[in-house]
Design a protein around this motif. Structure first.
Motif, PDB file in Angstrom:
ATOM      1  N   GLY A  16      40.465  39.502  31.309  1.00  0.00           N
ATOM      2  CA  GLY A  16      39.524  38.617  31.987  1.00  0.00           C
ATOM      3  C   GLY A  16      40.082  37.234  32.224  1.00  0.00           C
ATOM      4  O   GLY A  16      41.256  36.957  31.945  1.00  0.00           O
ATOM      5  N   SER A  17      39.215  36.362  32.737  1.00  0.00           N
ATOM      6  CA  SER A  17      39.630  35.009  33.112  1.00  0.00           C
ATOM      7  C   SER A  17      38.643  33.976  32.583  1.00  0.00           C
ATOM      8  O   SER A  17      37.451  34.268  32.394  1.00  0.00           O
ATOM      9  CB  SER A  17      39.701  34.878  34.641  1.00  0.00           C
ATOM     10  N   LEU A  18      39.162  32.791  32.355  1.00  0.00           N
ATOM     11  CA  LEU A  18      38.358  31.630  32.030  1.00  0.00           C
ATOM     12  C   LEU A  18      38.999  30.412  32.674  1.00  0.00           C
ATOM     13  O   LEU A  18      40.223  30.387  32.878  1.00  0.00           O
ATOM     14  CB  LEU A  18      38.295  31.397  30.515  1.00  0.00           C
ATOM     15  N   VAL A  64      52.679  32.003  28.772  1.00  0.00           N
ATOM     16  CA  VAL A  64      51.547  31.923  29.700  1.00  0.00           C
ATOM     17  C   VAL A  64      51.987  31.851  31.155  1.00  0.00           C
ATOM     18  O   VAL A  64      51.145  31.857  32.058  1.00  0.00           O
ATOM     19  CB  VAL A  64      50.631  30.720  29.378  1.00  0.00           C
ATOM     20  N   LYS A  65      53.289  31.791  31.404  1.00  0.00           N
ATOM     21  CA  LYS A  65      53.774  31.705  32.785  1.00  0.00           C
ATOM     22  C   LYS A  65      53.296  32.907  33.588  1.00  0.00           C
ATOM     23  O   LYS A  65      53.354  34.045  33.135  1.00  0.00           O
ATOM     24  CB  LYS A  65      55.302  31.655  32.808  1.00  0.00           C
ATOM     25  N   MET A  83      42.920  30.393  33.396  1.00  0.00           N
ATOM     26  CA  MET A  83      43.579  31.388  32.557  1.00  0.00           C
ATOM     27  C   MET A  83      43.188  32.774  33.033  1.00  0.00           C
ATOM     28  O   MET A  83      42.003  33.140  32.986  1.00  0.00           O
ATOM     29  CB  MET A  83      43.178  31.189  31.088  1.00  0.00           C
ATOM     30  N   ASN A  84      44.146  33.518  33.527  1.00  0.00           N
ATOM     31  CA  ASN A  84      43.930  34.879  34.015  1.00  0.00           C
ATOM     32  C   ASN A  84      44.669  35.870  33.132  1.00  0.00           C
ATOM     33  O   ASN A  84      45.552  35.491  32.370  1.00  0.00           O
ATOM     34  CB  ASN A  84      44.412  35.001  35.457  1.00  0.00           C
ATOM     35  N   CYS A  85      44.299  37.129  33.264  1.00  0.00           N
ATOM     36  CA  CYS A  85      44.961  38.199  32.504  1.00  0.00           C
ATOM     37  C   CYS A  85      45.030  37.844  31.023  1.00  0.00           C
ATOM     38  O   CYS A  85      46.091  37.972  30.388  1.00  0.00           O
ATOM     39  CB  CYS A  85      46.358  38.464  33.043  1.00  0.00           C
TER      40      CYS A  85
END
Length: 122
Positions: A16-18, A64-65, A83-85
């Motif tokens: 998910g994403s935030l 996190v890249k 922030m994805n994946c």
């Protein structure tokens, strides 16, 4: 008075994403770099990403890249961390902090916000 306030944390499933926000007051982003840091339980705080709004330069740690994107809205004096994946190992309290441009290391950052909890379930 320099003040940073984080928001946007929460509970999300893996993948998910935030989007985290860091609202700055008492200074303008033009003169500062803003960094995002995180601290997981039992671990040291680590720098994740930073941005210098004066020239738009960004930096990401390898873990996190390609998944996280830092951006700034100088009109709102706010920095975002998309922030994805998300992975369970991203679970931590996320903080933002400021440093005079140019920061030479993560140790140059200060004026910490209160943090926002990000929890990624598997």
């Amino acid at each position: 008075e320099v003040q940073l306030v984080e928001s946007g944390g929460g509970l999300v499933q893996a993948g998910g994403s935030l989007r985290l926000s860091c609202a700055a007051s008492g200074f303008t982003l033009d003169d500062y770099a803003i960094g995002w840091f995180r601290q997981a339980p039992g671990k040291e705080r680590e720098g994740v990403s930073c941005i210098s709004s004066s020239d738009g330069s960004t930096y990401y740690v390898d873990s996190v890249k390609g998944r996280f994107t830092i951006s700034s809205d100088n009109a709102k004096n706010t920095v975002y961390l998309q922030m994805n994946c998300l992975k369970p190992e991203d679970t931590a309290v996320y903080y933002c902090a400021a440093a005079k441009i140019p920061p030479r290391s993560w140790h140059d950052f200060g004026s910490w916000g209160q943090g926002t909890q990000v929890t990624v379930s598997s």
